[in-house]
Scaffold this active site. Structure first.
Site, PDB file in Angstrom:
ATOM      1  N   GLU A   1      -6.902   5.043   7.619  1.00  0.00           N
ATOM      2  CA  GLU A   1      -6.712   6.458   7.251  1.00  0.00           C
ATOM      3  C   GLU A   1      -7.957   7.000   6.564  1.00  0.00           C
ATOM      4  OE1 GLU A   1      -2.990   5.889   5.185  1.00  0.00           O
ATOM      5  OE2 GLU A   1      -2.081   5.354   7.101  1.00  0.00           O
TER       6      GLU A   1
ATOM      7  N   SER B   1       3.278  -1.807  10.430  1.00  0.00           N
ATOM      8  CA  SER B   1       4.710  -1.912  10.712  1.00  0.00           C
ATOM      9  C   SER B   1       5.295  -3.288  10.433  1.00  0.00           C
ATOM     10  CB  SER B   1       5.018  -1.461  12.148  1.00  0.00           C
ATOM     11  OG  SER B   1       4.679  -0.089  12.299  1.00  0.00           O
TER      12      SER B   1
ATOM     13  N   ASN C   1       0.866  -1.185   0.000  1.00  0.00           N
ATOM     14  CA  ASN C   1       0.000   0.000   0.000  1.00  0.00           C
ATOM     15  C   ASN C   1       0.898   1.227   0.000  1.00  0.00           C
ATOM     16  OD1 ASN C   1      -1.820   2.029   0.456  1.00  0.00           O
ATOM     17  ND2 ASN C   1      -2.344   1.411   2.549  1.00  0.00           N
ATOM     18  N   TRP C   2       0.985   1.867  -1.153  1.00  0.00           N
ATOM     19  CA  TRP C   2       1.936   2.986  -1.277  1.00  0.00           C
ATOM     20  C   TRP C   2       1.374   4.307  -0.773  1.00  0.00           C
ATOM     21  CZ3 TRP C   2       4.419   1.963  -6.772  1.00  0.00           C
ATOM     22  CH2 TRP C   2       5.270   0.850  -6.662  1.00  0.00           C
ATOM     23  N   LYS C   3       0.102   4.335  -0.440  1.00  0.00           N
ATOM     24  CA  LYS C   3      -0.518   5.571   0.062  1.00  0.00           C
ATOM     25  C   LYS C   3      -0.202   6.735  -0.905  1.00  0.00           C
ATOM     26  CE  LYS C   3      -0.206   3.496   4.567  1.00  0.00           C
ATOM     27  NZ  LYS C   3      -0.135   3.649   6.004  1.00  0.00           N
TER      28      LYS C   3
ATOM     29  N   GLU D   1      -5.537  -4.684  10.473  1.00  0.00           N
ATOM     30  CA  GLU D   1      -4.512  -3.657  10.678  1.00  0.00           C
ATOM     31  C   GLU D   1      -4.806  -2.912  11.976  1.00  0.00           C
ATOM     32  OE1 GLU D   1      -2.520  -2.521   6.712  1.00  0.00           O
ATOM     33  OE2 GLU D   1      -4.211  -1.187   7.003  1.00  0.00           O
TER      34      GLU D   1
ATOM     35  N   GLY E   1       2.841  -1.061   4.212  1.00  0.00           N
ATOM     36  CA  GLY E   1       2.938   0.342   3.844  1.00  0.00           C
ATOM     37  C   GLY E   1       4.397   0.722   3.629  1.00  0.00           C
ATOM     38  N   GLY E   2       4.995   1.336   4.654  1.00  0.00           N
ATOM     39  CA  GLY E   2       6.357   1.868   4.566  1.00  0.00           C
ATOM     40  C   GLY E   2       7.373   0.909   3.956  1.00  0.00           C
TER      41      GLY E   2
ATOM     42  N   HIS F   1      -9.576   1.342   4.814  1.00  0.00           N
ATOM     43  CA  HIS F   1      -8.297   1.592   5.497  1.00  0.00           C
ATOM     44  C   HIS F   1      -8.524   2.582   6.638  1.00  0.00           C
ATOM     45  CE1 HIS F   1      -4.211   2.892   6.275  1.00  0.00           C
ATOM     46  NE2 HIS F   1      -3.836   1.761   5.716  1.00  0.00           N
TER      47      HIS F   1
ATOM     48  N   GLY G   1       2.284   2.500  10.615  1.00  0.00           N
ATOM     49  CA  GLY G   1       3.259   3.577  10.443  1.00  0.00           C
ATOM     50  C   GLY G   1       3.942   4.012  11.726  1.00  0.00           C
TER      51      GLY G   1
HETATM   52  P1  PGA Z   1       2.732   0.434   7.560  1.00  0.00           P
HETATM   53  O1  PGA Z   1       1.285   0.663   6.891  1.00  0.00           O
HETATM   54  O2  PGA Z   1       3.239  -0.896   7.042  1.00  0.00           O
HETATM   55  O3  PGA Z   1       3.568   1.596   7.090  1.00  0.00           O
HETATM   56  O4  PGA Z   1       2.531   0.411   9.038  1.00  0.00           O
HETATM   57  C1  PGA Z   1       0.400  -0.383   6.664  1.00  0.00           C
HETATM   58  C2  PGA Z   1      -0.889   0.119   6.069  1.00  0.00           C
HETATM   59  O5  PGA Z   1      -1.320   1.234   6.428  1.00  0.00           O
HETATM   60  O6  PGA Z   1      -1.521  -0.548   5.232  1.00  0.00           O
END
Ligand code: PGA
Length: 255
Positions: free
Chosen positions: A98, A213, A11-13, A167, A234-235, A96, A173
């Site tokens: 966010e 994470s 997930n590159w956001k 999640e 994500g990251g 998600h 994050g």
């Molecule tokens: P993260 O994000 O791996 O950077 O914690 C995961 C996500 O939001 O899907």
């Protein structure tokens, strides 16, 4: 016994431009030489076209990070799942945290989006998870039950047309990954909810990804748990070496 093929989803956001997306996928293609793990990349909307073109005839599938719950009309700035499907996008991340917290999405919005996305052949990656306050108040099961029951109400799912991502919001994050036992407990509970809502076959087949994470150095132990079927990353999916390493680990852990 059912087998569940692992999934590595990035997930590159709101990261990576169109050019960066094309370059990254080019590099990923060189590093991926096996179909033992499903690989999904979710770039921003504007890079989807490039991503789909670049990944054609490879093991890489492309996801959008959101869609709207109407096919067309006066909804300035929104994207119809119909358009995504026409472009060759196969998956869509929905629910998600966010989107829920920053953009105010509710369980019923998310359900409407999933229904329309599925009608047009997109596979949702349906995200659920509790906040730190909810965990500390002992409400994890209650929150997951609510999100699953509301989000999936009246939706027929199978192991093929739905992916769930657990999640925990406090882990996204933050560098604080859920312990493997906490993750397993949540995943097993979600599978039990699915069994109660549908049947044993659906529960055995549906893939439940962990997100929050996840990194090269913790993905192995998360994947060692019986109900963890992959990662929504994500990251750590923004860096080719780390994403490729995680894919490598996931390739060896079919359930
Ligand atoms: P993260 O994000 O791996 O950077 O914690 C995961 C996500 O939001 O899907």
């Amino acid at each position: 016994m059912t087998s569940r093929k692992p999934i590595a989803a990035g997930n590159w956001k709101m990261n990576k431009s169109v050019t960066e997306t094309g370059d990254f996928i080019g590099q990923l293609i060189e590093q991926v030489d096996s179909d033992q793990c499903e690989i999904i990349v979710a770039p921003t909307f504007v890079a989807l076209d490039t991503a789909v073109a670049k990944s054609k005839n490879t093991y890489i599938q492309i996801a959008a990070q959101n869609c709207y719950f109407k096919e067309s009309g006066a909804f300035t700035g929104e994207i119809s799942p119909l358009f995504l499907q026409e472009m060759g996008v196969s998956h869509v991340i929905l629910g998600h945290s966010e989107r829920r917290t920053i953009f105010g999405e509710t369980d019923s919005n998310i359900r409407a989006k999933m229904q329309l996305a599925m009608k047009h052949g997109l596979v949702p990656i349906f995200c659920i998870g509790e906040t730190l306050e909810q965990r500390e108040a002992g409400q994890v099961k209650e929150v997951l039950r609510e999100q699953i029951q509301q989000g999936l109400q009246d939706i027929a799912i199978s192991g093929e047309n739905m992916i769930i991502a657990y999640e925990p919001v406090w882990a996204i994050g933050t560098g604080k990954v859920a312990g493997k036992e906490d993750a397993e407990q949540a995943h097993a509970f979600v599978r039990e909810l699915i069994q109660n809502m549908y049947d044993e076959q659906v529960a055995n087949e549906v893939r439940i990804l962990y997100g929050g994470s996840a990194k090269p150095d913790n993905i192995g132990e998360l994947m060692s748990m019986p109900n963890v079927d992959g990662g929504l990353i994500g990251g750590a999916s923004l860096d080719i070496a780390s994403f490729a390493k995680m894919i490598q680990v996931m390739q060896t852990t079919q359930k």
